[in-house]
Design an enzyme around this catalytic site. Sequence first.
Site, PDB file in Angstrom:
ATOM      1  N   ASP A 190       0.851  -1.193   0.000  1.00 35.02           N
ATOM      2  CA  ASP A 190       0.000   0.000   0.000  1.00 35.02           C
ATOM      3  C   ASP A 190       0.886   1.242   0.000  1.00 35.02           C
ATOM      4  O   ASP A 190       1.724   1.408   0.892  1.00 35.02           O
ATOM      5  CB  ASP A 190      -0.847  -0.043   1.290  1.00 35.02           C
ATOM      6  CG  ASP A 190      -2.081   0.805   1.197  1.00 35.02           C
ATOM      7  OD1 ASP A 190      -2.434   1.237   0.088  1.00 35.02           O
ATOM      8  OD2 ASP A 190      -2.718   1.007   2.253  1.00 35.02           O
ATOM      9  N   GLU A 249     -14.255   1.126  -0.629  1.00 38.58           N
ATOM     10  CA  GLU A 249     -14.359   1.079   0.835  1.00 38.58           C
ATOM     11  C   GLU A 249     -15.529   1.932   1.297  1.00 38.58           C
ATOM     12  O   GLU A 249     -15.606   3.133   0.982  1.00 38.58           O
ATOM     13  CB  GLU A 249     -13.049   1.590   1.471  1.00 38.58           C
ATOM     14  CG  GLU A 249     -13.134   1.616   2.992  1.00 38.58           C
ATOM     15  CD  GLU A 249     -11.811   1.937   3.680  1.00 38.58           C
ATOM     16  OE1 GLU A 249     -10.766   2.024   3.009  1.00 38.58           O
ATOM     17  OE2 GLU A 249     -11.847   2.077   4.921  1.00 38.58           O
TER      18      GLU A 249
HETATM   19  O1  KIV Z   1      -4.317   0.530   4.763  1.00 40.07           O
HETATM   20  C1  KIV Z   1      -5.246  -0.260   4.636  1.00 40.07           C
HETATM   21  O2  KIV Z   1      -5.357  -1.290   5.317  1.00 40.07           O
HETATM   22  C2  KIV Z   1      -6.251   0.066   3.648  1.00 40.07           C
HETATM   23  C3  KIV Z   1      -7.592  -0.491   3.923  1.00 40.07           C
HETATM   24  C4  KIV Z   1      -8.330   0.437   4.835  1.00 40.07           C
HETATM   25  C5  KIV Z   1      -8.324  -0.752   2.701  1.00 40.07           C
HETATM   26  O3  KIV Z   1      -6.010   0.798   2.731  1.00 40.07           O
END
Ligand code: KIV
Length: 286
Positions: free
Chosen positions: A87, A186
């Site tokens: 991410d 989300e």
């Molecule tokens: O950082 C994370 O876990 C996310 C989720 C909220 C989808 O982006």
Amino acid sequence: MTERKKITLPYLFKKAADGEPITWLTCYDYPTAYLQEQAGIEMILVGDSLGMTMLGYDSTLPVTMDDMVRHTSAVRRGAPTAFIIGDMPYMSYQPSVETAIRNAGRFMAETGCDAIKLEGGASMADRIQGIVDAGIPAIGHLGLTPQSMSALGGFKVQGRDASLAKKIIEDAKALEKAGAFAILLEMVPDRICKLITERADNCIIMSLGSGPDAHGQLLIYHDMFGLYPKFKPKMAKVFGNAGEVILNGLKSYHDEVIGKVFPAPENWFGMKDEAYDDLIKMLEEK
Ligand code: KIV
């Protein structure tokens, strides 16, 4: 380790085309990744939510690329066949397309992840396109996007009124056109998620609190097991209270140490009498 073959993009697209739901969870560490791999979870998101769930910050904003790289590498070691998504943390892609490509490349090169995810709609489509053109699979993230929490006015459902819902639908198309192979929705109303899923031509739509009509589901691991003490969102089903089990174990340890119940002989190491006697003699000779 599992016997399972490596989860690939063609595998995920086939599941989506066949109408078989895809399983996706967040994960931030080696032992949990190991368990998720054993359980057959197909996709793993090393989310910047680790800022809150693992590092105790109040938001995801302080999380750095160095934090993400360390945790994503640990997850890769624990789950060798899962499809792992790194991410992109706050300000690792917002400043420019070039920043986005460099940091996405760092994720792939240093962690062995399979794809990256970033937040935002049409305004981030050029970042997605740049990353995809660099040969890196990318996932978009719409609806409640935690890195924009201040602008969104808090943790609330996004797209309940028609004009915002239309914007989310248009954003999804822009991300798909830019080359995102998947989009996470989300906290978007279920009917909007269904419309986006029906309109997706070559894009896997995943739901977090956005209903059952996506191609698959994502949950935050800490919410599933009562491991995040500060709050539990409505969308999170608790599948077991690990937090309570661990707390009870910690209290028992505390009580057994002060009550001199722990350690018991099976919990320590001894030495033979002969060696001990020799030692005492040596100490006395000095
Ligand atoms: O950082 C994370 O876990 C996310 C989720 C909220 C989808 O982006």
